[in-house]
Design a protein around this motif. Structure first.
Motif, short mmCIF file in Angstrom:
data_model
loop_
_atom_site.label_atom_id
_atom_site.label_comp_id
_atom_site.label_asym_id
_atom_site.label_seq_id
_atom_site.Cartn_x
_atom_site.Cartn_y
_atom_site.Cartn_z
N SER A 87 -91.66 2.20 21.88
CA SER A 87 -93.03 1.72 21.69
C SER A 87 -94.02 2.64 22.39
O SER A 87 -95.12 2.86 21.91
CB SER A 87 -93.17 0.29 22.21
OG SER A 87 -93.02 0.26 23.60
N GLN A 90 -94.44 5.59 20.16
CA GLN A 90 -95.23 5.21 19.00
C GLN A 90 -96.71 5.15 19.37
O GLN A 90 -97.56 5.64 18.63
CB GLN A 90 -94.75 3.85 18.48
CG GLN A 90 -95.04 3.68 17.02
CD GLN A 90 -94.51 2.38 16.48
OE1 GLN A 90 -93.92 1.60 17.22
NE2 GLN A 90 -94.71 2.14 15.21
N ALA A 91 -97.00 4.59 20.55
CA ALA A 91 -98.39 4.50 21.00
C ALA A 91 -98.98 5.89 21.16
O ALA A 91 -100.14 6.13 20.83
CB ALA A 91 -98.46 3.74 22.31
N GLU A 93 -98.00 8.55 19.50
CA GLU A 93 -98.20 9.15 18.19
C GLU A 93 -99.43 8.60 17.49
O GLU A 93 -100.06 9.27 16.69
CB GLU A 93 -96.96 8.90 17.32
CG GLU A 93 -95.94 10.00 17.48
CD GLU A 93 -94.60 9.62 16.88
OE1 GLU A 93 -94.55 8.69 16.06
OE2 GLU A 93 -93.60 10.25 17.25
N GLU A 94 -99.77 7.33 17.83
CA GLU A 94 -100.92 6.73 17.17
C GLU A 94 -102.24 7.19 17.77
O GLU A 94 -103.30 6.95 17.22
CB GLU A 94 -100.83 5.20 17.27
CG GLU A 94 -99.95 4.63 16.17
CD GLU A 94 -99.58 3.19 16.39
OE1 GLU A 94 -100.12 2.59 17.35
OE2 GLU A 94 -98.76 2.67 15.63
N PRO A 96 -105.32 9.46 18.44
CA PRO A 96 -105.90 10.49 17.58
C PRO A 96 -105.88 11.86 18.23
O PRO A 96 -105.77 11.98 19.45
CB PRO A 96 -107.34 9.99 17.38
CG PRO A 96 -107.61 9.09 18.52
CD PRO A 96 -106.30 8.52 18.96
N ARG A 104 -104.01 15.18 22.33
CA ARG A 104 -104.19 13.75 22.09
C ARG A 104 -105.39 13.26 22.91
O ARG A 104 -105.53 13.59 24.09
CB ARG A 104 -102.95 12.98 22.48
CG ARG A 104 -101.73 13.49 21.77
CD ARG A 104 -100.74 12.39 21.44
NE ARG A 104 -99.60 12.95 20.69
CZ ARG A 104 -99.59 13.03 19.36
NH1 ARG A 104 -100.59 12.57 18.64
NH2 ARG A 104 -98.55 13.54 18.75
N ASP A 107 -109.11 6.68 22.01
CA ASP A 107 -110.04 6.18 21.01
C ASP A 107 -111.47 6.04 21.54
O ASP A 107 -112.42 6.19 20.79
CB ASP A 107 -109.55 4.79 20.55
CG ASP A 107 -109.14 4.84 19.09
OD1 ASP A 107 -109.38 5.89 18.46
OD2 ASP A 107 -108.60 3.84 18.60
#
Ligand code: ZN
Ligand code: ZN
Length: 173
Positions: A87, A90-91, A93-94, A96, A104, A107
């Motif tokens: 997780s 995944q966070a 990779e999410e 932006p 990276r 947001d």
């Protein structure tokens, strides 16, 4: 008063029987505990049997050896650990990417801390973050200064701007 010798020997017999039964029960309990514990920690049936056998043969010292050698984490804990790692990845990779340096970014960042590329702009009315191409604040509906809404003339856009400035002056005074 003298004690009957047969009573004494019977008493010791009972005591020994109880002691023996207790030791046997403890022995079996230790083997069962070890087997249950190793089943939660290792999938290999050979390891499971060897661990139980170790305690069955050596009893308490065997438990000590088992406690030293057993895997540190249960299978459940390892599973949870991999879930957490997945997780986290995944966070990551999410998140932006900065259009300037491809790093990276978060947001809610306005500027990339690495290459100083502008990432977001703030609404001049409510101060919330907006995407750069947006002409209208999605939170308060205020158009971005200099951007005309379709159907409005330049004069109207300028008037909106002046009202906005005037209200800010009222706030500061
Ligand atoms: Zn950057
Ligand atoms: Zn706004």
């Amino acid at each position: 008063m003298s004690v009957d010798p047969s009573f004494l020997s019977n008493f010791f017999l009972v005591l020994t029987a109880f002691g023996g039964a207790f030791l046997a029960a403890l022995w079996i309990a230790l083997v069962i505990w070890t087997y249950r514990d190793i089943r939660a920690r290792a999938r290999d049936p050979l390891v499971q049997i060897l661990s139980a056998l170790l305690v069955a043969v050596l009893n308490l010292p065997g438990v000590l050896v088992y406690l030293i050698l057993r895997p540190a984490h249960t299978l459940e804990e390892e599973y949870q650990h991999t879930l957490e790692e997945e997780s986290l990845l995944q966070a990551l990779e999410e998140m932006p990417l900065c259009p300037g340096c491809e790093r990276r970014v978060k947001d809610d960042w306005q500027v990339c801390p690495n290459c100083h590329t502008k990432l977001k702009k703030t609404c001049h009315h409510c101060g919330k973050l907006m995407e750069l191409p947006w002409n209208l604040c999605p939170y308060c509906g205020t158009p971005v200064p200099g951007m005309r809404q379709e159907g409005t003339s330049i004069d109207e856009a300028l008037r909106d701007l002046k009202i906005g400035d005037a209200s800010e002056e009222v706030k500061t005074s």
